[in-house]
Design an enzyme around this catalytic site. Structure first.
Site, PDB file in Angstrom:
ATOM      1  N   ASP A 154      65.586  34.917  53.077  1.00 39.03           N
ATOM      2  CA  ASP A 154      66.673  34.207  53.772  1.00 39.03           C
ATOM      3  C   ASP A 154      67.107  32.945  53.030  1.00 39.03           C
ATOM      4  O   ASP A 154      67.185  31.856  53.619  1.00 39.03           O
ATOM      5  CB  ASP A 154      66.250  33.842  55.201  1.00 39.03           C
ATOM      6  CG  ASP A 154      65.730  35.022  55.987  1.00 39.03           C
ATOM      7  OD1 ASP A 154      66.181  36.145  55.726  1.00 39.03           O
ATOM      8  OD2 ASP A 154      64.877  34.819  56.872  1.00 39.03           O
ATOM      9  N   GLU A 170      74.689  38.936  61.661  1.00 39.75           N
ATOM     10  CA  GLU A 170      73.791  37.782  61.667  1.00 39.75           C
ATOM     11  C   GLU A 170      73.990  36.962  60.397  1.00 39.75           C
ATOM     12  O   GLU A 170      74.810  37.297  59.544  1.00 39.75           O
ATOM     13  CB  GLU A 170      72.329  38.241  61.803  1.00 39.75           C
ATOM     14  CG  GLU A 170      71.920  39.271  60.791  1.00 39.75           C
ATOM     15  CD  GLU A 170      70.530  39.836  61.037  1.00 39.75           C
ATOM     16  OE1 GLU A 170      69.716  39.184  61.710  1.00 39.75           O
ATOM     17  OE2 GLU A 170      70.244  40.938  60.534  1.00 39.75           O
TER      18      GLU A 170
END
Length: 517
Positions: A23, A185
């Site tokens: 991420d 997302e």
């Protein structure tokens, strides 16, 4: 057919941050780039890296280093810190993230003037979901984007204006539902030449992962989808060595070039493959055509990349996790080490003689077991420790490979029934087995793990003698596909007791990690 000529331009290797570095989010301050990643149940939280060329990264600390910022005690594996966003605005660094699974969890923001220094205590934001983002418009308005929904397949990107003094949100609006209607997302908003761009991740975080883009004349939308979405994905490429490309962030370099960092995995074995190093950080160039971003000229991301140039004066080099590493501790743990949840000060201490560990659980199955580790960052590598330890009955210490509490391997020295042994133990889900045990003597022990893509080999030496093989084990049983979760294998020393704090501290005098790739 190759014409035999070397490719022109500059080369670098992907991933630029190998091992568990998922991420990624990136911010620029002048000539400097800073990158942060998710840390889940590991403490300190949100590792932070610095670079001037986007390829050679140095770890400069963590955003969350105090219990007052982050309390992970009692968290399950893969709970904790999800998907940070790092931004630099008017001389201040902002990091916004989500703490998942805690009583006082949720979104929060911390700030710092110097990212390598101390960060503030959290400012909490009352909103559901995960994956928060901050965008600062030229008129001074700050926007808060995040992902929320009744269930993950129904997640949508939402947005509200935010007061960064109080954390209060204005009216919430739906911003993006995804090109496939779900799993939207990891939103980030950027402005370029008066146009606003929204990038998101879709398709879940495994082999269907992808990056999608929309654009608008206003940061509040509506966003028109890119005609060639997804702009980055390796879905449908089962034979490619890199997979699961997604969860991206973009940055503009001082020379005007644009770049994207994103996560991916390196699978191995028969299709479908497995991966145990976790989700890693990759880099690709971004160009612009007809007002739309094009990632790597629309081509797949390769392990070896050729670009016209890299930012900064450096030609690129090895990232911090790619380097050999050796420490005798010398009274400190450097920033590459993390604990599984907040450490108990009674079980860890440092001196000029090394790292002293006190065990308090009878296995690594327990959430508060004594263990400190670093990500395994290469398929082929060696890790070893020199251990000073003369255990009493019920005590053990050694070197462990940990994916989570139900999937871990360890080689250790312990004492049972008056006999000291070197043993290898494997925990694979519901099954635990001691696969090797040999009597040993003395107080000086060398414990070694040699890793290849598909196998770990465990070796023991008395003192500094030649290590002898005790056992082997398949790497696949520590893979995400077997163990689940969002993390990768960590390597480091551990200590166990008989359910209480041990009377004999284990002295870790030396730790070595050597890539063989």
């Amino acid at each position: 057919m190759s014409d035999g000529r070397e490719p022109s331009g500059m080369q670098y290797s992907n991933p630029v941050l190998p091992g568990m570095h998922p991420d990624p989010t990136i911010a620029r301050a002048g000539e400097d780039f800073y990158l942060a990643i998710s840390s889940f149940e590991y403490f300190p939280g949100v590792p932070l890296f610095h670079s001037t060329d986007l390829v050679s990264w140095e770890r400069v600390g963590h955003c969350l280093t105090r219990d007052s910022q982050l309390d992970l005690r009692g968290r399950e594996a893969s709970d904790g810190i999800y998907a940070p966003t790092l931004r630099h605005h008017d001389g201040t660094f902002y990091m916004v993230t989500t703490d998942v699974g805690g009583d006082n969890g949720g979104h929060f923001i911390v700030t710092a003037d110097d990212p390598a220094g101390e960060w503030s205590d959290p400012l909490y934001v009352d909103a559901g979901g995960i994956d928060p983002d901050l965008f600062f418009d030229d008129d001074g308005t700050a926007y808060f984007q995040y992902t929320d929904g009744e269930s993950l397949p129904e997640y949508r990107v939402r947005q509200a204006e935010i007061d960064l003094d109080t954390g209060e949100l204005g009216d919430v609006r739906q911003l993006w539902r995804g090109i496939e209607g779900g799993f939207a997302e990891a939103p980030h908003i950027y402005e370029r030449d008066g146009t606003y761009y929204l990038i998101t991740a879709e398709g879940g975080t495994h082999t269907d992962h992808m990056v999608t883009v929309g654009r608008s004349d206003d940061p509040t939308g509506p966003f028109e989808p890119h005609p060639d979405n997804p702009v980055l994905s390796h879905r449908g490429r089962p034979m490619h060595p890199l997979s699961a490309m997604g969860h991206a962030d973009m940055v503009q370099a001082p020379d005007g070039s644009w770049w994207m960092v994103f996560l991916g995995i390196r699978q191995y074995g028969p299709n479908p493959g497995v991966h145990h190093l976790g989700r890693e950080t990759f880099l690709a160039p971004v160009t612009w055509e007809d007002g739309w971003p094009i990632v790597n000229d629309g081509e797949p991301i390769d392990p070896e990349m050729t670009v016209e140039s890299l930012p900064g004066d450096s030609p690129g080099g090895l990232s911090s996790p790619a380097r050999p590493f050796e420490t005798t501790f010398d009274g400190e743990l450097d920033d590459s080490w993390q604990f599984r949840r907040n450490p108990d000060p009674a079980t860890y201490s440092l001196s000029d003689d090394g790292l002293s560990l006190v065990g308090k659980t009878d296995s690594l199955d327990e959430l508060d077991a004594t263990f400190v580790g670093r990500p395994q960052s290469h398929f082929d590598c060696r890790a070893e420790i020199d251990l000073g330890f003369d255990p009493d009955d019920g005590e053990e210490a050694g070197l462990a490979l940990v994916m989570n509490e139900s999937h871990h391997y360890e080689i250790g020295v312990g004492r049972e029934g008056g006999e000291t042994v070197a043993r290898v133990r494997l925990r694979i889900g519901e099954v635990a087995d001691e696969v090797a045990a040999v009597p040993v003597g003395g107080e000086d022990h060398r414990l070694v793990v040699d890793a290849t893509t598909e196998e770990y080999t465990f070796r023991y030496a008395d003192g500094d003698g030649e290590p002898t093989e005790l056992a082997t084990a398949a790497t696949r049983y520590l893979s995400t596909e077997v163990a689940g979760g969002f993390t990768g294998v960590y390597i480091g020393p551990y200590a166990l007791g008989a359910g209480t704090e041990t009377a004999t501290p284990a002295q870790v005098q030396r730790f070595v990690y050597e890539p063989a790739e």
